[in-house]
Design a protein around this motif. Structure first.
Motif, mmCIF file in Angstrom:
data_model
loop_
_atom_site.group_PDB
_atom_site.id
_atom_site.type_symbol
_atom_site.label_atom_id
_atom_site.label_comp_id
_atom_site.label_asym_id
_atom_site.label_seq_id
_atom_site.Cartn_x
_atom_site.Cartn_y
_atom_site.Cartn_z
ATOM 1 N N LEU A 67 -2.151 4.454 7.726
ATOM 2 C CA LEU A 67 -2.208 4.955 6.347
ATOM 3 C C LEU A 67 -1.564 3.993 5.357
ATOM 4 O O LEU A 67 -2.086 3.794 4.251
ATOM 5 C CB LEU A 67 -1.541 6.328 6.264
ATOM 6 C CG LEU A 67 -2.308 7.465 6.941
ATOM 7 C CD1 LEU A 67 -1.493 8.747 6.880
ATOM 8 C CD2 LEU A 67 -3.659 7.654 6.291
ATOM 9 N N ALA A 68 -0.447 3.399 5.717
ATOM 10 C CA ALA A 68 0.198 2.436 4.817
ATOM 11 C C ALA A 68 -0.677 1.201 4.637
ATOM 12 O O ALA A 68 -0.775 0.661 3.527
ATOM 13 C CB ALA A 68 1.565 2.050 5.357
ATOM 14 N N GLY A 69 -1.323 0.762 5.707
ATOM 15 C CA GLY A 69 -2.241 -0.364 5.592
ATOM 16 C C GLY A 69 -3.419 -0.039 4.689
ATOM 17 O O GLY A 69 -3.832 -0.865 3.873
ATOM 18 N N TYR A 70 -3.952 1.169 4.809
ATOM 19 C CA TYR A 70 -5.065 1.564 3.945
ATOM 20 C C TYR A 70 -4.633 1.587 2.484
ATOM 21 O O TYR A 70 -5.331 1.077 1.614
ATOM 22 C CB TYR A 70 -5.598 2.937 4.346
ATOM 23 C CG TYR A 70 -6.753 3.374 3.491
ATOM 24 C CD1 TYR A 70 -8.035 2.880 3.736
ATOM 25 C CD2 TYR A 70 -6.579 4.244 2.421
ATOM 26 C CE1 TYR A 70 -9.111 3.253 2.944
ATOM 27 C CE2 TYR A 70 -7.636 4.616 1.624
ATOM 28 C CZ TYR A 70 -8.904 4.124 1.897
ATOM 29 O OH TYR A 70 -9.954 4.479 1.090
ATOM 30 N N LYS A 71 -3.460 2.155 2.231
ATOM 31 C CA LYS A 71 -2.983 2.241 0.851
ATOM 32 C C LYS A 71 -2.765 0.853 0.260
ATOM 33 O O LYS A 71 -3.194 0.578 -0.866
ATOM 34 C CB LYS A 71 -1.692 3.040 0.773
ATOM 35 C CG LYS A 71 -1.174 3.176 -0.651
ATOM 36 C CD LYS A 71 0.253 3.655 -0.675
ATOM 37 C CE LYS A 71 0.798 3.714 -2.076
ATOM 38 N NZ LYS A 71 0.875 2.434 -2.736
ATOM 39 N N ASP A 92 -5.036 0.375 -3.195
ATOM 40 C CA ASP A 92 -4.419 -0.255 -4.367
ATOM 41 C C ASP A 92 -5.258 -1.389 -4.946
ATOM 42 O O ASP A 92 -5.427 -1.445 -6.171
ATOM 43 C CB ASP A 92 -3.013 -0.753 -4.029
ATOM 44 C CG ASP A 92 -2.019 0.391 -3.885
ATOM 45 O OD1 ASP A 92 -2.343 1.523 -4.297
ATOM 46 O OD2 ASP A 92 -0.900 0.148 -3.357
ATOM 47 N N PRO A 93 -5.801 -2.321 -4.135
ATOM 48 C CA PRO A 93 -6.651 -3.367 -4.728
ATOM 49 C C PRO A 93 -7.895 -2.804 -5.431
ATOM 50 O O PRO A 93 -8.339 -3.338 -6.438
ATOM 51 C CB PRO A 93 -7.043 -4.249 -3.548
ATOM 52 C CG PRO A 93 -5.942 -4.061 -2.576
ATOM 53 C CD PRO A 93 -5.524 -2.623 -2.726
ATOM 54 N N ARG A 94 -8.434 -1.699 -4.898
ATOM 55 C CA ARG A 94 -9.609 -1.112 -5.544
ATOM 56 C C ARG A 94 -9.228 -0.552 -6.908
ATOM 57 O O ARG A 94 -9.970 -0.693 -7.875
ATOM 58 C CB ARG A 94 -10.185 0.004 -4.676
ATOM 59 C CG ARG A 94 -11.430 0.615 -5.263
ATOM 60 C CD ARG A 94 -12.020 1.720 -4.440
ATOM 61 N NE ARG A 94 -11.462 1.849 -3.114
ATOM 62 C CZ ARG A 94 -11.340 2.989 -2.464
ATOM 63 N NH1 ARG A 94 -11.753 4.105 -3.002
ATOM 64 N NH2 ARG A 94 -10.826 3.030 -1.261
ATOM 65 N N ASN A 95 -8.071 0.084 -7.028
ATOM 66 C CA ASN A 95 -7.648 0.658 -8.287
ATOM 67 C C ASN A 95 -7.200 -0.410 -9.281
ATOM 68 O O ASN A 95 -7.238 -0.189 -10.480
ATOM 69 C CB ASN A 95 -6.519 1.661 -8.063
ATOM 70 C CG ASN A 95 -7.037 2.926 -7.424
ATOM 71 O OD1 ASN A 95 -8.210 3.209 -7.467
ATOM 72 N ND2 ASN A 95 -6.144 3.665 -6.813
#
Length: 65
Positions: free
Chosen positions: A50-54, A59-62
């Motif tokens: 989950l931390a890797g996904y975030k 975050d890069p997508r946002n």
């Protein structure tokens, strides 16, 4: 999708593959048979994924990277 986001996706996939490999190797040991060791390993694996996904996908997508 920018090159930077593709790079982040590859980093995330590498993190998940390594975490899964370590988790599967830990399952093969006798330490995994103890319930006190079983659940923390699942929790740590979930936190890593989950931390890797975030950090590498969400975050890069946002941030439009």
């Amino acid at each position: 999708m920018s090159n930077k986001r593709i790079y982040y996706w590859f980093l995330y996939l590498i993190i998940v593959v390594i975490a899964t490999y370590v988790f599967k190797r830990f399952q093969q040991t006798t330490l995994f048979e103890d319930h006190l060791n079983k659940y923390p390993v699942w929790i740590i694996y979930g936190i890593v994924v989950l931390a890797g996904y975030k950090n590498f996908v969400y975050d890069p997508r946002n941030n439009n990277e």
